[in-house]
Design an enzyme around this catalytic site. Sequence first.
Site, PDB file in Angstrom:
ATOM      1  N   GLY A  13       0.829  -1.207   0.000  1.00 31.24           N
ATOM      2  CA  GLY A  13       0.000   0.000   0.000  1.00 31.24           C
ATOM      3  C   GLY A  13       0.860   1.252   0.000  1.00 31.24           C
ATOM      4  O   GLY A  13       2.094   1.180  -0.091  1.00 31.24           O
ATOM      5  N   PHE A  14       0.211   2.373   0.123  1.00 28.72           N
ATOM      6  CA  PHE A  14       0.909   3.662   0.085  1.00 28.72           C
ATOM      7  C   PHE A  14       1.930   3.768   1.227  1.00 28.72           C
ATOM      8  O   PHE A  14       3.144   3.853   0.991  1.00 28.72           O
ATOM      9  CB  PHE A  14      -0.142   4.780   0.112  1.00 28.72           C
ATOM     10  CG  PHE A  14       0.344   6.095   0.618  1.00 28.72           C
ATOM     11  CD1 PHE A  14       1.457   6.715   0.060  1.00 28.72           C
ATOM     12  CD2 PHE A  14      -0.328   6.739   1.665  1.00 28.72           C
ATOM     13  CE1 PHE A  14       1.908   7.940   0.542  1.00 28.72           C
ATOM     14  CE2 PHE A  14       0.110   7.964   2.134  1.00 28.72           C
ATOM     15  CZ  PHE A  14       1.237   8.557   1.587  1.00 28.72           C
ATOM     16  N   LEU A  76      -0.468  -3.260   8.621  1.00 25.71           N
ATOM     17  CA  LEU A  76      -1.061  -2.069   8.001  1.00 25.71           C
ATOM     18  C   LEU A  76      -2.154  -2.474   7.009  1.00 25.71           C
ATOM     19  O   LEU A  76      -2.588  -1.663   6.190  1.00 25.71           O
ATOM     20  CB  LEU A  76       0.008  -1.262   7.244  1.00 25.71           C
ATOM     21  CG  LEU A  76       0.942  -0.358   8.038  1.00 25.71           C
ATOM     22  CD1 LEU A  76       1.964  -1.152   8.826  1.00 25.71           C
ATOM     23  CD2 LEU A  76       1.663   0.616   7.127  1.00 25.71           C
ATOM     24  N   ASN A 102      -5.747 -13.082  13.176  1.00 22.50           N
ATOM     25  CA  ASN A 102      -4.810 -14.001  12.517  1.00 22.50           C
ATOM     26  C   ASN A 102      -3.366 -13.518  12.629  1.00 22.50           C
ATOM     27  O   ASN A 102      -2.449 -14.311  12.864  1.00 22.50           O
ATOM     28  CB  ASN A 102      -5.171 -14.158  11.034  1.00 22.50           C
ATOM     29  CG  ASN A 102      -6.433 -14.998  10.866  1.00 22.50           C
ATOM     30  OD1 ASN A 102      -6.752 -15.837  11.711  1.00 22.50           O
ATOM     31  ND2 ASN A 102      -7.156 -14.762   9.789  1.00 22.50           N
ATOM     32  N   ALA A 117      -1.534  -0.784  12.954  1.00 28.77           N
ATOM     33  CA  ALA A 117      -1.776   0.541  12.373  1.00 28.77           C
ATOM     34  C   ALA A 117      -3.224   0.918  12.615  1.00 28.77           C
ATOM     35  O   ALA A 117      -4.132   0.482  11.919  1.00 28.77           O
ATOM     36  CB  ALA A 117      -1.475   0.523  10.874  1.00 28.77           C
ATOM     37  N   TYR A 148     -14.941   1.265   9.201  1.00 27.87           N
ATOM     38  CA  TYR A 148     -13.510   1.522   9.402  1.00 27.87           C
ATOM     39  C   TYR A 148     -13.232   1.871  10.868  1.00 27.87           C
ATOM     40  O   TYR A 148     -12.368   1.268  11.509  1.00 27.87           O
ATOM     41  CB  TYR A 148     -13.080   2.658   8.485  1.00 27.87           C
ATOM     42  CG  TYR A 148     -11.594   2.946   8.489  1.00 27.87           C
ATOM     43  CD1 TYR A 148     -10.676   1.978   8.077  1.00 27.87           C
ATOM     44  CD2 TYR A 148     -11.101   4.187   8.877  1.00 27.87           C
ATOM     45  CE1 TYR A 148      -9.305   2.242   8.055  1.00 27.87           C
ATOM     46  CE2 TYR A 148      -9.742   4.463   8.850  1.00 27.87           C
ATOM     47  CZ  TYR A 148      -8.846   3.492   8.448  1.00 27.87           C
ATOM     48  OH  TYR A 148      -7.499   3.771   8.429  1.00 27.87           O
ATOM     49  N   LYS A 152     -11.161  -0.528  13.515  1.00 28.03           N
ATOM     50  CA  LYS A 152      -9.885  -0.126  14.110  1.00 28.03           C
ATOM     51  C   LYS A 152      -9.983  -0.079  15.632  1.00 28.03           C
ATOM     52  O   LYS A 152      -9.033  -0.413  16.338  1.00 28.03           O
ATOM     53  CB  LYS A 152      -9.452   1.231  13.544  1.00 28.03           C
ATOM     54  CG  LYS A 152      -9.050   1.177  12.070  1.00 28.03           C
ATOM     55  CD  LYS A 152      -7.775   0.367  11.858  1.00 28.03           C
ATOM     56  CE  LYS A 152      -7.287   0.417  10.423  1.00 28.03           C
ATOM     57  NZ  LYS A 152      -6.079  -0.403  10.203  1.00 28.03           N
ATOM     58  N   TYR A 162      -4.492  -9.221  23.679  1.00 22.61           N
ATOM     59  CA  TYR A 162      -3.461 -10.236  23.379  1.00 22.61           C
ATOM     60  C   TYR A 162      -2.200  -9.927  24.193  1.00 22.61           C
ATOM     61  O   TYR A 162      -1.503 -10.833  24.624  1.00 22.61           O
ATOM     62  CB  TYR A 162      -3.125 -10.251  21.884  1.00 22.61           C
ATOM     63  CG  TYR A 162      -3.838 -11.362  21.139  1.00 22.61           C
ATOM     64  CD1 TYR A 162      -5.223 -11.366  21.023  1.00 22.61           C
ATOM     65  CD2 TYR A 162      -3.124 -12.415  20.558  1.00 22.61           C
ATOM     66  CE1 TYR A 162      -5.879 -12.376  20.343  1.00 22.61           C
ATOM     67  CE2 TYR A 162      -3.767 -13.433  19.877  1.00 22.61           C
ATOM     68  CZ  TYR A 162      -5.137 -13.412  19.771  1.00 22.61           C
ATOM     69  OH  TYR A 162      -5.781 -14.415  19.100  1.00 22.61           O
TER      70      TYR A 162
END
Length: 312
Positions: A13-14, A76, A102, A117, A148, A152, A162
């Site tokens: 990605g970017f 990310l 995962n 991220a 989104y 997140k 975790y």
Amino acid sequence: MENKRIIVAGGSGFIGSHLCEFLLKQGNNVVCVDNLSSGSKKNVEHLLYNKNFELIEHDIVGQLEIKASAGQFYNLASYASPKDYYEHPLETLYAGSFGVKNTLDFARASKAKYLFASTSEVYGDPLEHPQKESYYGNVNSVGPRSCYDEAKRFGEALAVNYSKRFSVPVRIARIFNTFGPRMQADDGRVIPNFVSQALDGKPLTVYGKGQQTRSFCYVDDLVKGLVKLMESTYSMPVNLGNPTELKVIDLAKKIIAMTGSSSEIVFKTLPKDDPQRRKPDIAIAVKELGWKPTVSFDLGLKKTIDFFREAK
Ligand code: UDP
């Protein structure tokens, strides 16, 4: 000896591709895992000749079956532009839930440090300004951005738990608006939209009256922040962004001036739940990581405009 093999999920990605490049320059062995949905092979093509770089085409929503272990895992992997996640809401939710689980499982089995991220979107349309990490946010859980924002927020919750239950060393980066070369011209974000429109002599589409603000961080600065965070021992969320705040209307005017374009500005409907103001408080990054952005907005914008000019 520490295992210097590093996995970057979303590495095509970017931001991910710039991160892979930076880590390779530091002498690391980098494995990029990407399903090439919003990322592109083109972003890492120049790295494929490097013997220390490998690209694995894989969607983290499915279990990772990478044989070797890694010392660090950057996650990310997600759709990240509003246009993309409006079009792929379920895939965005799955990446932030199954995908994070995962990859955390992989990090746990590998005993790798894990950086998630996250995003300034966890603050929603913030009622506190600038946003500190201690602010809980103002998120519409059923609005157009919820796929989104909530993914997140869930990812952050999974990561900290975790860490508590399985002692996975986690790092959480809340990434604010970032820009630079390799953004996709058609990803719908404001800087690629305005720069492409200005270079094409088309009207710049300002949503609402353009009074909403954003604070834009140049990608090289952001990548350095991610690496410093990974290498720190700080396990709570950290804002990474540039606190220089700009109104969208002023951004449009600046881009017209810097490109020398004769484009006009047109006003379009403001999307629902579009945050009115956004600016990071980066005191924690400064204190804990010794990090702050150094590239001025104008220099970053010039490099970005040059990239879009060349890509045409
Ligand atoms: N925006 C705009 N015109 C565009 C694209 C975006 O005015 O062509 C505005 C958008 O409404 C938002 C800001 O620019 O207020 C930043 O949008 P972007 O999609 O880049 O990211 P966001 O920060 O909203 O996630």
